[in-house]
Design a protein around this motif. Structure first.
Motif, mmCIF file in Angstrom:
data_model
loop_
_atom_site.group_PDB
_atom_site.id
_atom_site.type_symbol
_atom_site.label_atom_id
_atom_site.label_comp_id
_atom_site.label_asym_id
_atom_site.label_seq_id
_atom_site.Cartn_x
_atom_site.Cartn_y
_atom_site.Cartn_z
ATOM 1 N N GLU A 27 23.612 8.496 10.821
ATOM 2 C CA GLU A 27 22.217 8.279 10.495
ATOM 3 C C GLU A 27 21.937 8.676 9.047
ATOM 4 O OE1 GLU A 27 19.566 8.884 14.486
ATOM 5 O OE2 GLU A 27 20.365 10.676 13.548
ATOM 6 N N LEU A 28 20.945 8.037 8.456
ATOM 7 C CA LEU A 28 20.496 8.389 7.113
ATOM 8 C C LEU A 28 19.340 9.383 7.227
ATOM 9 C CD1 LEU A 28 20.523 4.892 5.378
ATOM 10 C CD2 LEU A 28 21.995 6.826 4.804
ATOM 11 N N ARG A 29 19.602 10.622 6.842
ATOM 12 C CA ARG A 29 18.508 11.588 6.775
ATOM 13 C C ARG A 29 17.645 11.246 5.566
ATOM 14 N NH1 ARG A 29 19.496 16.302 5.379
ATOM 15 N NH2 ARG A 29 21.645 16.092 4.636
ATOM 16 N N HIS A 30 16.363 11.517 5.643
ATOM 17 C CA HIS A 30 15.472 11.101 4.559
ATOM 18 C C HIS A 30 14.290 12.049 4.473
ATOM 19 C CE1 HIS A 30 12.747 9.456 7.664
ATOM 20 N NE2 HIS A 30 13.878 9.113 8.261
ATOM 21 N N THR A 31 13.741 12.126 3.290
ATOM 22 C CA THR A 31 12.515 12.875 3.060
ATOM 23 C C THR A 31 11.899 12.373 1.770
ATOM 24 O OG1 THR A 31 11.540 15.097 2.981
ATOM 25 C CG2 THR A 31 13.560 14.757 1.719
ATOM 26 N N THR A 32 10.622 12.605 1.607
ATOM 27 C CA THR A 32 9.925 12.254 0.368
ATOM 28 C C THR A 32 9.386 13.530 -0.251
ATOM 29 O OG1 THR A 32 9.289 10.093 1.281
ATOM 30 C CG2 THR A 32 8.092 10.866 -0.660
ATOM 31 N N HIS A 33 9.722 13.746 -1.524
ATOM 32 C CA HIS A 33 9.295 14.957 -2.217
ATOM 33 C C HIS A 33 9.260 14.657 -3.719
ATOM 34 C CE1 HIS A 33 8.815 19.235 -3.056
ATOM 35 N NE2 HIS A 33 9.803 19.143 -3.945
ATOM 36 N N ALA A 34 8.240 15.165 -4.387
ATOM 37 C CA ALA A 34 8.136 15.029 -5.843
ATOM 38 C C ALA A 34 8.229 13.568 -6.278
ATOM 39 C CB ALA A 34 9.198 15.876 -6.551
ATOM 40 N N ASN A 35 7.476 12.685 -5.598
ATOM 41 C CA ASN A 35 7.444 11.253 -5.934
ATOM 42 C C ASN A 35 8.814 10.601 -5.842
ATOM 43 O OD1 ASN A 35 4.607 11.280 -6.628
ATOM 44 N ND2 ASN A 35 5.187 12.324 -8.516
ATOM 45 N N THR A 36 9.635 11.095 -4.930
ATOM 46 C CA THR A 36 11.007 10.592 -4.783
ATOM 47 C C THR A 36 11.348 10.481 -3.312
ATOM 48 O OG1 THR A 36 11.634 11.721 -6.845
ATOM 49 C CG2 THR A 36 13.415 10.978 -5.421
ATOM 50 N N GLN A 70 0.831 -1.188 0.000
ATOM 51 C CA GLN A 70 0.000 0.000 0.000
ATOM 52 C C GLN A 70 0.870 1.244 0.000
ATOM 53 O OE1 GLN A 70 -2.501 -0.380 3.461
ATOM 54 N NE2 GLN A 70 -3.871 -1.863 2.492
ATOM 55 N N GLY A 71 0.305 2.339 -0.498
ATOM 56 C CA GLY A 71 1.038 3.588 -0.544
ATOM 57 C C GLY A 71 1.589 3.862 -1.926
ATOM 58 N N PRO A 72 1.855 5.132 -2.238
ATOM 59 C CA PRO A 72 2.341 5.493 -3.568
ATOM 60 C C PRO A 72 3.757 4.995 -3.829
ATOM 61 C CG PRO A 72 2.377 7.391 -2.098
ATOM 62 C CD PRO A 72 1.679 6.301 -1.354
ATOM 63 N N LEU A 73 4.022 4.657 -5.082
ATOM 64 C CA LEU A 73 5.367 4.261 -5.492
ATOM 65 C C LEU A 73 6.228 5.506 -5.674
ATOM 66 C CD1 LEU A 73 4.407 1.552 -8.126
ATOM 67 C CD2 LEU A 73 5.155 1.182 -5.770
ATOM 68 N N VAL A 74 7.504 5.381 -5.328
ATOM 69 C CA VAL A 74 8.420 6.516 -5.424
ATOM 70 C C VAL A 74 9.728 6.067 -6.063
ATOM 71 C CG1 VAL A 74 7.448 7.793 -3.469
ATOM 72 C CG2 VAL A 74 9.237 6.096 -3.058
ATOM 73 N N ASP A 75 10.447 7.041 -6.623
ATOM 74 C CA ASP A 75 11.806 6.821 -7.084
ATOM 75 C C ASP A 75 12.756 6.957 -5.892
ATOM 76 O OD1 ASP A 75 10.864 6.563 -9.688
ATOM 77 O OD2 ASP A 75 11.166 8.683 -10.145
ATOM 78 N N LEU A 76 14.040 6.749 -6.144
ATOM 79 C CA LEU A 76 15.046 6.795 -5.083
ATOM 80 C C LEU A 76 16.202 7.694 -5.509
ATOM 81 C CD1 LEU A 76 16.188 5.655 -2.368
ATOM 82 C CD2 LEU A 76 17.187 3.795 -3.729
ATOM 83 N N VAL A 77 16.651 8.549 -4.604
ATOM 84 C CA VAL A 77 17.836 9.374 -4.821
ATOM 85 C C VAL A 77 18.773 9.205 -3.637
ATOM 86 C CG1 VAL A 77 18.699 11.755 -4.812
ATOM 87 C CG2 VAL A 77 16.881 11.105 -6.373
ATOM 88 N N LEU A 78 20.049 8.948 -3.923
ATOM 89 C CA LEU A 78 21.092 8.826 -2.904
ATOM 90 C C LEU A 78 22.078 9.961 -3.084
ATOM 91 C CD1 LEU A 78 21.908 5.024 -3.408
ATOM 92 C CD2 LEU A 78 20.095 6.030 -1.998
#
Length: 222
Positions: free
Chosen positions: A141-150, A79-87
């Motif tokens: 730690e890995l900082r993270h956020t979701t923005h613009a389907n990513t 469940q939930g929207p699919l997103v791309d990944l950026v490292l």
């Protein structure tokens, strides 16, 4: 591991950025961003190549790694929207809000690039991360956020190396789990070290699962 990539050199104002993408899409790998729990699901090839991309990112502090996971085959569960990944390394100073502008400049082919990752070095760096984490040292730690389907992960060498090892573990052992040849997914690991929001509550997690792709009669363990 040898990775076949595409390299882009987009500019925003006076700044040039180096962005790489896998040359061929990870067709059977998908990511649902954490809200607060997300899932990264893939087959052997996809998870193995993704492990290589994390390993490459670990030792490429001036490079943005973009994995357009929404281009693959839509998963049949979750469940939930699919997103791309950026490292990206935290020291690079990439802002998620600037990403849509950069992404629009990645549509003109790019240049072929082949790189090799050093698995032994990645394993050493991952071990160093685990040793510090054991003593509650949270500098990596890995900082993270979701923005613009990513979904963005901002970290450093050792944190990315640990994630590479986690993905490689799932890619290697996933095909041997019970009932995966019947189309069932198998939860084996996660993206460890995600920074947690203040105030407690349910922890932010991304679970990593192996899942073969149909037709399952053709499934063969690597």
């Amino acid at each position: 591991m040898r990775l076949r990539l595409r390299e882009f050199r987009p500019r925003t104002g006076p700044h040039e950025h180096r962005v790489v993408q896998p040359r061929q899409p990870l067709r059977h790998t998908s990511l649902r961003g954490p809200a607060p729990v997300g899932t990264l699901t893939g087959d052997h090839d996809g998870l193995n190549r993704l492990a290589g991309l994390f390993s490459f990112a670990a030792h490429s502090p001036h490079t943005i790694v973009h994995v357009p996971l929404r281009d693959g085959v839509p998963p049949d569960e979750g469940q939930g929207p699919l997103v791309d990944l950026v490292l990206a390394h935290g020291s690079l100073g990439l802002r998620a809000s600037r990403w849509p502008e950069l992404r629009r400049r990645l549509r003109q082919g790019g240049s072929p690039l082949t790189v090799r990752t050093d698995e032994a070095r990645t394993a050493r760096d991952a071990a160093a991360w685990r040793a510090r984490w054991r003593y509650h040292d949270r500098r990596d730690e890995l900082r993270h956020t979701t923005h613009a389907n990513t979904f963005f992960l901002f970290g450093g060498r050792d944190a990315f190396a640990e994630t590479a090892m986690s993905l490689a573990y799932t890619a290697g052992w996933g095909p041997w789990q019970k009932r995966v040849a019947e189309g069932h997914s198998a939860l084996l690991s996660g993206l460890w070290g995600l920074r947690q929001p203040p105030g407690g509550g349910h922890p932010v997690e991304v679970l990593v699962c192996f899942k073969a792709y149909p037709p399952y009669a053709h499934f063969r363990r690597p």
